[in-house]
Design a protein around this motif. Structure first.
Motif, PDB file in Angstrom:
ATOM      1  N   VAL A   1      -6.905   3.566  -5.081  1.00 36.48           N
ATOM      2  CA  VAL A   1      -7.984   3.227  -4.153  1.00 36.48           C
ATOM      3  C   VAL A   1      -8.308   4.406  -3.239  1.00 36.48           C
ATOM      4  CG1 VAL A   1      -7.442   0.759  -4.161  1.00 36.48           C
ATOM      5  CG2 VAL A   1      -6.361   2.240  -2.464  1.00 36.48           C
ATOM      6  N   SER A   2      -9.449   4.295  -2.581  1.00 41.80           N
ATOM      7  CA  SER A   2      -9.815   5.287  -1.576  1.00 41.80           C
ATOM      8  C   SER A   2      -9.386   4.765  -0.209  1.00 41.80           C
ATOM      9  CB  SER A   2     -11.329   5.515  -1.603  1.00 41.80           C
ATOM     10  OG  SER A   2     -11.996   4.321  -1.261  1.00 41.80           O
TER      11      SER A   2
ATOM     12  N   TYR B   1       0.859  -1.179   0.000  1.00 46.62           N
ATOM     13  CA  TYR B   1       0.000   0.000   0.000  1.00 46.62           C
ATOM     14  C   TYR B   1       0.894   1.227   0.000  1.00 46.62           C
ATOM     15  CZ  TYR B   1      -3.584  -3.342   1.362  1.00 46.62           C
ATOM     16  OH  TYR B   1      -4.442  -4.411   1.392  1.00 46.62           O
TER      17      TYR B   1
ATOM     18  N   ASP C   1      -3.281   5.445  -1.150  1.00 42.82           N
ATOM     19  CA  ASP C   1      -3.713   5.861  -2.484  1.00 42.82           C
ATOM     20  C   ASP C   1      -3.624   4.742  -3.515  1.00 42.82           C
ATOM     21  OD1 ASP C   1      -4.035   8.696  -1.736  1.00 42.82           O
ATOM     22  OD2 ASP C   1      -1.854   8.616  -1.479  1.00 42.82           O
TER      23      ASP C   1
ATOM     24  N   ALA D   1      -3.904  -0.728  -8.238  1.00 34.54           N
ATOM     25  CA  ALA D   1      -5.162   0.003  -8.295  1.00 34.54           C
ATOM     26  C   ALA D   1      -5.060   1.286  -7.475  1.00 34.54           C
ATOM     27  CB  ALA D   1      -6.304  -0.858  -7.763  1.00 34.54           C
TER      28      ALA D   1
END
Length: 158
Positions: free
Chosen positions: A105-106, A78, A110, A103
């Protein structure tokens, strides 16, 4: 001509069955596909061509066992990145062969990356020397994968 992203192509039940069969075996011949679906070969050809043209089918690929392919360790990494740096970070990440999926992401991070490496030393090098030192990466969090579900275990059946 490819449709713009986010637009759904018109798909009927036969198209969905075609996609399901090709997802199960991307090497299926048009003849075999037509026989399985009880449609003509001409119909199978034209439907598959339309599904390609409309961007529903985007390609075919081989499914690889990562461990047998030489990647003995996998992890989710992450990343937090600087604001407005997604495109630059994305381009750099695309150049790293150990990144199998990524990806935006929220949430607290990020980006989430699925990474695979031959061993723990290689994974450490990837995370500490290549990802964390990347411009615009402000922090990271690594989670080792202990076991995985089969690749298609939760793929939707249309």
């Amino acid at each position: 001509m490819t449709p713009s992203p986010g637009h759904t192509a018109p798909i009927d039940a036969t198209d969905r069955r075609i996609v399901e069969e090709l997802r199960a075996d991307g090497r299926l011949s048009m003849r075999a596909l037509a026989e399985k679906l009880h449609i003509s070969r001409a119909s199978a050809y034209s439907r598959v061509e339309r599904l390609h043209r409309d961007g529903v089918i985007t390609g075919y690929t081989a499914v690889v066992d990562p461990e047998r392919y030489g990647f003995g360790i996998s992890a989710y990494v992450y990343l937090k990145i600087s604001q407005h740096s997604w495109k630059a970070v994305r381009q750099r990440v695309l150049e790293i062969p150990e990144v199998w999926h990524g990806a935006l992401v929220s949430g607290d991070y990020d980006l989430v990356l699925l990474v695979r490496a031959p061993d723990a030393h290689s994974l450490r090098d990837l995370v500490l020397s290549r990802l964390q030192t990347m411009p615009d990466v402000t922090s990271s969090h690594t989670v080792l994968i202990l076991d995985e579900l089969p690749t298609d275990a939760h793929q939707p059946r249309f």
